[in-house]
Design a protein around this motif. Sequence first.
Motif, PDB file in Angstrom:
ATOM      1  N   ASP A  13       8.413   2.014  17.078  1.00  0.00           N
ATOM      2  CA  ASP A  13       8.326   3.236  17.865  1.00  0.00           C
ATOM      3  C   ASP A  13       7.043   3.948  17.456  1.00  0.00           C
ATOM      4  O   ASP A  13       6.460   3.645  16.397  1.00  0.00           O
ATOM      5  CB  ASP A  13       9.547   4.112  17.568  1.00  0.00           C
ATOM      6  N   LEU A  14       6.583   4.898  18.247  1.00  0.00           N
ATOM      7  CA  LEU A  14       5.341   5.614  17.922  1.00  0.00           C
ATOM      8  C   LEU A  14       5.602   7.036  17.432  1.00  0.00           C
ATOM      9  O   LEU A  14       5.473   7.330  16.256  1.00  0.00           O
ATOM     10  CB  LEU A  14       4.405   5.614  19.135  1.00  0.00           C
ATOM     11  N   ASP A  15       6.015   7.955  18.331  1.00  0.00           N
ATOM     12  CA  ASP A  15       6.210   9.353  17.950  1.00  0.00           C
ATOM     13  C   ASP A  15       7.319   9.486  16.909  1.00  0.00           C
ATOM     14  O   ASP A  15       8.454   9.068  17.138  1.00  0.00           O
ATOM     15  CB  ASP A  15       6.583  10.188  19.175  1.00  0.00           C
ATOM     16  N   GLY A  16       6.975  10.059  15.763  1.00  0.00           N
ATOM     17  CA  GLY A  16       7.959  10.249  14.704  1.00  0.00           C
ATOM     18  C   GLY A  16       8.100   9.056  13.773  1.00  0.00           C
ATOM     19  O   GLY A  16       8.783   9.141  12.758  1.00  0.00           O
ATOM     20  N   THR A  17       7.433   7.955  14.125  1.00  0.00           N
ATOM     21  CA  THR A  17       7.495   6.745  13.298  1.00  0.00           C
ATOM     22  C   THR A  17       6.124   6.376  12.753  1.00  0.00           C
ATOM     23  O   THR A  17       5.937   6.248  11.549  1.00  0.00           O
ATOM     24  CB  THR A  17       8.059   5.562  14.114  1.00  0.00           C
ATOM     25  N   VAL A  18       5.162   6.214  13.652  1.00  0.00           N
ATOM     26  CA  VAL A  18       3.792   5.886  13.246  1.00  0.00           C
ATOM     27  C   VAL A  18       2.944   7.148  13.141  1.00  0.00           C
ATOM     28  O   VAL A  18       2.135   7.296  12.222  1.00  0.00           O
ATOM     29  CB  VAL A  18       3.154   4.885  14.239  1.00  0.00           C
ATOM     30  N   PHE A  19       3.133   8.064  14.084  1.00  0.00           N
ATOM     31  CA  PHE A  19       2.378   9.323  14.034  1.00  0.00           C
ATOM     32  C   PHE A  19       3.247  10.470  14.507  1.00  0.00           C
ATOM     33  O   PHE A  19       4.301  10.280  15.123  1.00  0.00           O
ATOM     34  CB  PHE A  19       1.084   9.249  14.848  1.00  0.00           C
ATOM     35  N   LEU A  20       2.789  11.678  14.210  1.00  0.00           N
ATOM     36  CA  LEU A  20       3.412  12.906  14.688  1.00  0.00           C
ATOM     37  C   LEU A  20       2.280  13.840  15.063  1.00  0.00           C
ATOM     38  O   LEU A  20       1.483  14.235  14.201  1.00  0.00           O
ATOM     39  CB  LEU A  20       4.291  13.530  13.603  1.00  0.00           C
ATOM     40  N   GLY A  21       2.192  14.174  16.350  1.00  0.00           N
ATOM     41  CA  GLY A  21       1.043  14.936  16.815  1.00  0.00           C
ATOM     42  C   GLY A  21      -0.225  14.129  16.618  1.00  0.00           C
ATOM     43  O   GLY A  21      -0.322  12.969  17.025  1.00  0.00           O
ATOM     44  N   GLN A  22      -1.188  14.707  15.951  1.00  0.00           N
ATOM     45  CA  GLN A  22      -2.464  14.029  15.674  1.00  0.00           C
ATOM     46  C   GLN A  22      -2.530  13.507  14.241  1.00  0.00           C
ATOM     47  O   GLN A  22      -3.608  13.212  13.738  1.00  0.00           O
ATOM     48  CB  GLN A  22      -3.632  15.003  15.929  1.00  0.00           C
ATOM     49  N   ARG A  23      -1.381  13.344  13.612  1.00  0.00           N
ATOM     50  CA  ARG A  23      -1.329  12.956  12.202  1.00  0.00           C
ATOM     51  C   ARG A  23      -0.606  11.638  12.017  1.00  0.00           C
ATOM     52  O   ARG A  23       0.515  11.462  12.497  1.00  0.00           O
ATOM     53  CB  ARG A  23      -0.623  14.066  11.415  1.00  0.00           C
ATOM     54  N   LEU A  24      -1.261  10.700  11.325  1.00  0.00           N
ATOM     55  CA  LEU A  24      -0.583   9.468  10.943  1.00  0.00           C
ATOM     56  C   LEU A  24       0.497   9.794   9.928  1.00  0.00           C
ATOM     57  O   LEU A  24       0.283  10.607   9.024  1.00  0.00           O
ATOM     58  CB  LEU A  24      -1.569   8.476  10.330  1.00  0.00           C
ATOM     59  N   LEU A 230      15.567   2.510  10.158  1.00  0.00           N
ATOM     60  CA  LEU A 230      15.389   3.923  10.487  1.00  0.00           C
ATOM     61  C   LEU A 230      14.439   4.562   9.488  1.00  0.00           C
ATOM     62  O   LEU A 230      14.646   4.442   8.275  1.00  0.00           O
ATOM     63  CB  LEU A 230      16.728   4.653  10.451  1.00  0.00           C
ATOM     64  N   VAL A 231      13.404   5.232   9.985  1.00  0.00           N
ATOM     65  CA  VAL A 231      12.535   6.027   9.113  1.00  0.00           C
ATOM     66  C   VAL A 231      12.874   7.502   9.320  1.00  0.00           C
ATOM     67  O   VAL A 231      13.067   7.959  10.445  1.00  0.00           O
ATOM     68  CB  VAL A 231      11.040   5.768   9.382  1.00  0.00           C
ATOM     69  N   LEU A 232      12.927   8.242   8.228  1.00  0.00           N
ATOM     70  CA  LEU A 232      13.373   9.633   8.270  1.00  0.00           C
ATOM     71  C   LEU A 232      12.197  10.591   8.433  1.00  0.00           C
ATOM     72  O   LEU A 232      12.138  11.641   7.786  1.00  0.00           O
ATOM     73  CB  LEU A 232      14.170   9.952   7.001  1.00  0.00           C
ATOM     74  N   THR A 233      11.260  10.234   9.305  1.00  0.00           N
ATOM     75  CA  THR A 233      10.060  11.037   9.504  1.00  0.00           C
ATOM     76  C   THR A 233      10.011  11.688  10.882  1.00  0.00           C
ATOM     77  O   THR A 233       9.009  12.305  11.234  1.00  0.00           O
ATOM     78  CB  THR A 233       8.806  10.163   9.326  1.00  0.00           C
ATOM     79  N   GLY A 234      11.092  11.537  11.660  1.00  0.00           N
ATOM     80  CA  GLY A 234      11.086  12.059  13.022  1.00  0.00           C
ATOM     81  C   GLY A 234      12.347  12.814  13.367  1.00  0.00           C
ATOM     82  O   GLY A 234      12.726  13.778  12.703  1.00  0.00           O
ATOM     83  N   VAL A 235      13.075  12.333  14.380  1.00  0.00           N
ATOM     84  CA  VAL A 235      14.203  13.077  14.945  1.00  0.00           C
ATOM     85  C   VAL A 235      15.464  12.966  14.101  1.00  0.00           C
ATOM     86  O   VAL A 235      16.095  13.966  13.766  1.00  0.00           O
ATOM     87  CB  VAL A 235      14.479  12.613  16.395  1.00  0.00           C
ATOM     88  N   SER A 236      15.886  11.755  13.775  1.00  0.00           N
ATOM     89  CA  SER A 236      17.172  11.559  13.083  1.00  0.00           C
ATOM     90  C   SER A 236      17.013  11.688  11.577  1.00  0.00           C
ATOM     91  O   SER A 236      16.318  10.893  10.946  1.00  0.00           O
ATOM     92  CB  SER A 236      17.746  10.181  13.423  1.00  0.00           C
ATOM     93  N   GLY A 237      17.661  12.677  11.008  1.00  0.00           N
ATOM     94  CA  GLY A 237      17.582  12.909   9.573  1.00  0.00           C
ATOM     95  C   GLY A 237      18.790  12.359   8.843  1.00  0.00           C
ATOM     96  O   GLY A 237      19.683  11.746   9.424  1.00  0.00           O
ATOM     97  N   GLY A 238      18.821  12.600   7.550  1.00  0.00           N
ATOM     98  CA  GLY A 238      19.887  12.086   6.718  1.00  0.00           C
ATOM     99  C   GLY A 238      21.254  12.613   7.094  1.00  0.00           C
ATOM    100  O   GLY A 238      22.252  11.883   7.040  1.00  0.00           O
ATOM    101  N   SER A 239      21.350  13.881   7.496  1.00  0.00           N
ATOM    102  CA  SER A 239      22.649  14.447   7.856  1.00  0.00           C
ATOM    103  C   SER A 239      23.187  13.830   9.136  1.00  0.00           C
ATOM    104  O   SER A 239      24.392  13.565   9.257  1.00  0.00           O
ATOM    105  CB  SER A 239      22.540  15.967   8.015  1.00  0.00           C
ATOM    106  N   GLU A 240      22.302  13.566  10.098  1.00  0.00           N
ATOM    107  CA  GLU A 240      22.733  12.908  11.325  1.00  0.00           C
ATOM    108  C   GLU A 240      23.176  11.481  11.042  1.00  0.00           C
ATOM    109  O   GLU A 240      24.175  10.999  11.580  1.00  0.00           O
ATOM    110  CB  GLU A 240      21.591  12.902  12.348  1.00  0.00           C
ATOM    111  N   VAL A 251      17.183   1.946   5.784  1.00  0.00           N
ATOM    112  CA  VAL A 251      16.839   3.363   5.935  1.00  0.00           C
ATOM    113  C   VAL A 251      15.720   3.666   4.960  1.00  0.00           C
ATOM    114  O   VAL A 251      15.859   3.433   3.752  1.00  0.00           O
ATOM    115  CB  VAL A 251      18.047   4.279   5.654  1.00  0.00           C
ATOM    116  N   TRP A 252      14.593   4.166   5.487  1.00  0.00           N
ATOM    117  CA  TRP A 252      13.425   4.441   4.655  1.00  0.00           C
ATOM    118  C   TRP A 252      13.001   5.891   4.806  1.00  0.00           C
ATOM    119  O   TRP A 252      13.069   6.468   5.896  1.00  0.00           O
ATOM    120  CB  TRP A 252      12.247   3.556   5.060  1.00  0.00           C
ATOM    121  N   ALA A 253      12.530   6.470   3.712  1.00  0.00           N
ATOM    122  CA  ALA A 253      11.967   7.821   3.786  1.00  0.00           C
ATOM    123  C   ALA A 253      10.724   7.830   4.663  1.00  0.00           C
ATOM    124  O   ALA A 253      10.462   8.789   5.389  1.00  0.00           O
ATOM    125  CB  ALA A 253      11.640   8.327   2.385  1.00  0.00           C
ATOM    126  N   SER A 254       9.948   6.748   4.600  1.00  0.00           N
ATOM    127  CA  SER A 254       8.743   6.606   5.410  1.00  0.00           C
ATOM    128  C   SER A 254       8.360   5.132   5.457  1.00  0.00           C
ATOM    129  O   SER A 254       9.009   4.289   4.829  1.00  0.00           O
ATOM    130  CB  SER A 254       7.583   7.433   4.827  1.00  0.00           C
TER     131      SER A 254
END
Length: 264
Positions: A13-24, A230-240, A251-254
């Motif tokens: 996936d791209l948004d929230g996985t590889v980059f967020l906004g203009q940031r890798l 699952l990478v925890l850098t986007g929409v789905s967090g640990g609580s979800e 499950v990876w932090a990044s």
Amino acid sequence: MRDLMKYDGYFFDLDGTVFLGQRLLPGAAEALESLRAQGKRLLFLSNTTTRTREECYLRLTGLGIQAHRQEMVTAGWMSALYLREQAGEVRVYVIGEPALVLELVEQGVPITLYVEEATHVLVGMDMHFNYDKLHAAAKAVRRGAALIAANPDTCCPVEGDLLPDTWAIVQAIVTASGVRTHAVMGKPSSYFAQKTLEWSGLEASRCLMIGDRLDTDIAFGLKHGLGTALVLTGVSGGSELAASPIRPDYVWASLHELASVFTV
């Protein structure tokens, strides 16, 4: 996690996985570079309808990521392909941003501005959605046009916020028209999976789907027989994750955790 090396294909996936906004995001560059060095097959699977395949490619390369245009698969592009394959005369009324319209035009899918002519209503994320568009789309659907959702995303992650996405608009049209959605493109749909695996040339069991959303990325992998991370850098967090019946294989932090497997 040495068993991660068993996969031949890695779908990101791209948004929230590889980059967020203009940031890798952390580890993205290292993970992708390491996988390419190992000769792995890479594809970038995005549910975006606000960027074309070309724009996704340019965004990755602009962030310093090696990529190829043919590795980009977007929900907008997949929707255009689906509509191009439909039998009979097709005329599409579009709710969405210019990128979605451009994907249709580039694949030769006829577009109409008149609800009376529409055979299909295609809905993507539309940051200028309003009452008039809702009225027009509902009228077209009530007249028999097939309602097509480009993706089932309820929200889109950006820096510090979540923006309403395609599914919120689709549900407004369903409520206004009283007509159910005819088809959903994008992850986790079967159409998206069939085409993606066909292009990859790989069996599903040889591929790993990596993303930040349980309901699209991870559900896509589980539904179609891919490994899932699952990478925890986007929409789905640990609580979800803790509350969800959807269980990824990893499950990876990044993406640092993936990169470390291939750089030791």
